[in-house]
Design an enzyme around this catalytic site. Structure first.
Site, PDB file in Angstrom:
ATOM      1  N   ASP A  58      -2.133  69.494  13.379  1.00 44.68           N
ATOM      2  CA  ASP A  58      -2.213  70.639  14.276  1.00 44.68           C
ATOM      3  C   ASP A  58      -0.826  71.244  14.441  1.00 44.68           C
ATOM      4  OD1 ASP A  58      -3.307  70.992  17.773  1.00 44.68           O
ATOM      5  OD2 ASP A  58      -2.394  72.389  16.375  1.00 44.68           O
ATOM      6  N   ASP A 113      -7.136  73.850  23.589  1.00 47.34           N
ATOM      7  CA  ASP A 113      -5.786  73.354  23.884  1.00 47.34           C
ATOM      8  C   ASP A 113      -5.587  73.339  25.394  1.00 47.34           C
ATOM      9  OD1 ASP A 113      -5.717  75.189  21.303  1.00 47.34           O
ATOM     10  OD2 ASP A 113      -4.223  73.606  21.045  1.00 47.34           O
ATOM     11  N   GLY A 137      -4.741  77.912  14.281  1.00 50.95           N
ATOM     12  CA  GLY A 137      -4.960  79.042  15.183  1.00 50.95           C
ATOM     13  C   GLY A 137      -4.518  80.315  14.483  1.00 50.95           C
TER      14      GLY A 137
HETATM   15  C1  DX5 Z   1       0.345  73.492  20.035  1.00 51.56           C
HETATM   16  C2  DX5 Z   1      -1.050  73.957  19.732  1.00 51.56           C
HETATM   17  C3  DX5 Z   1      -1.029  74.735  18.436  1.00 51.56           C
HETATM   18  C4  DX5 Z   1      -2.328  75.402  18.106  1.00 51.56           C
HETATM   19  C5  DX5 Z   1      -2.357  75.820  16.653  1.00 51.56           C
HETATM   20  O1  DX5 Z   1       0.374  72.959  21.291  1.00 51.56           O
HETATM   21  O2  DX5 Z   1      -1.927  72.835  19.639  1.00 51.56           O
HETATM   22  O3  DX5 Z   1      -0.644  73.854  17.420  1.00 51.56           O
HETATM   23  O4  DX5 Z   1      -3.347  74.558  18.401  1.00 51.56           O
HETATM   24  O5  DX5 Z   1      -1.333  76.711  16.467  1.00 51.56           O
HETATM   25  P1  DX5 Z   1      -1.038  77.420  15.072  1.00 51.56           P
HETATM   26  O6  DX5 Z   1      -2.147  77.087  14.110  1.00 51.56           O
HETATM   27  O7  DX5 Z   1      -1.005  78.878  15.405  1.00 51.56           O
HETATM   28  O8  DX5 Z   1       0.262  76.879  14.624  1.00 51.56           O
END
Ligand code: DX5
Length: 225
Positions: A176, A36, A198
């Site tokens: 995502d 990210d 994540g």
């Molecule tokens: C937002 C990020 C998150 C991350 C995943 O900018 O891109 O979405 O990758 O986060 P979780 O899976 O913890 O929601």
């Protein structure tokens, strides 16, 4: 039908041990790792750049993708590709020349992908489906991990899936944000096959490997409906 892929985000990893975290994710059986990349402008957070990714590249063999949450993405295509990211994900909202920028990514030899934020309509990607390997439909507003899944994105995922079907191009749909045990089925049923997670993976009480395999099993079950 494109395969299901489990793509952990490194956002939850302690930035002082990113390399170890990526080695652990590879051992846990993930298909790709998503970095990210945030610039503090497009989103109010700064994470890491190409040098950090390049330092990890030699010790991990799974493919890397750069989720470029940055303004002026055209300036970072080559550094991110040279750092070892096979896929470069450009946000439609970050450039007035999306078609040219995605084409430039492909010119480098990278796979190109386009991301759209929750308020951005599917029409934003209608004229670049020939250039991308996948469309990332954000299911949170970008910038942080651990946010709540925006379920109203599911009709949008389905709309993108219909556009791709009608185009005849072989393009995946990635989601995502808030993807986990209670949300993955809805996203996959709507049409997603590339699943970025994540928190769900790192917070799994049974560990990373279970986090990856459980998400995959739930996605496959939802697909077979
Ligand atoms: C937002 C990020 C998150 C991350 C995943 O900018 O891109 O979405 O990758 O986060 P979780 O899976 O913890 O929601």
């Amino acid at each position: 039908m494109p395969e299901i892929a489990i793509i952990p985000s490194v956002l939850p990893v302690d930035q002082g041990r990113l390399t170890e975290g990526c080695i652990e994710l590879e051992k846990a059986g993930c298909d790709r790792i998503q970095f990210d990349v945030m610039d503090g402008q497009f989103v109010p957070v700064i994470t890491f750049g190409a040098d950090t990714i390049a330092a990890i590249r030699p010790v991990v063999s799974v493919p890397f993708e750069a989720h470029m949450m940055i303004e002026k993405p055209e300036q970072m295509l080559k550094p991110m590709y040279d750092a070892g990211c096979e896929t470069l994900i450009v946000h439609a909202e970050t450039t007035g020349h999306l078609h040219r920028t995605l084409g430039a990514a492909r010119e480098l030899g990278a796979r190109a992908a386009v991301a759209i934020n929750p308020a951005t309509p599917p029409s934003a990607v209608a004229h670049v489906l020939d250039l991308v390997d996948h469309v990332l439909v954000m299911t949170v507003n970008p910038g942080w991990g651990g946010q709540k899944y925006i379920a109203t994105m599911e009709p949008k995922i389905a709309a993108v899936a219909r556009m791709i079907e009608a185009s005849g191009y072989h393009v995946g749909i990635e989601v995502d944000g808030g993807i986990g045990t209670t949300t993955v089925a809805g996203a996959v049923t709507a049409g997603a096959n590339l699943l970025v997670a994540g928190s769900a993976i790192f917070r799994d009480p049974e560990g990373l490997e279970h986090g990856v395999s459980d998400l995959r099993a739930r996605a496959l079950a939802a697909r077979s409906g």
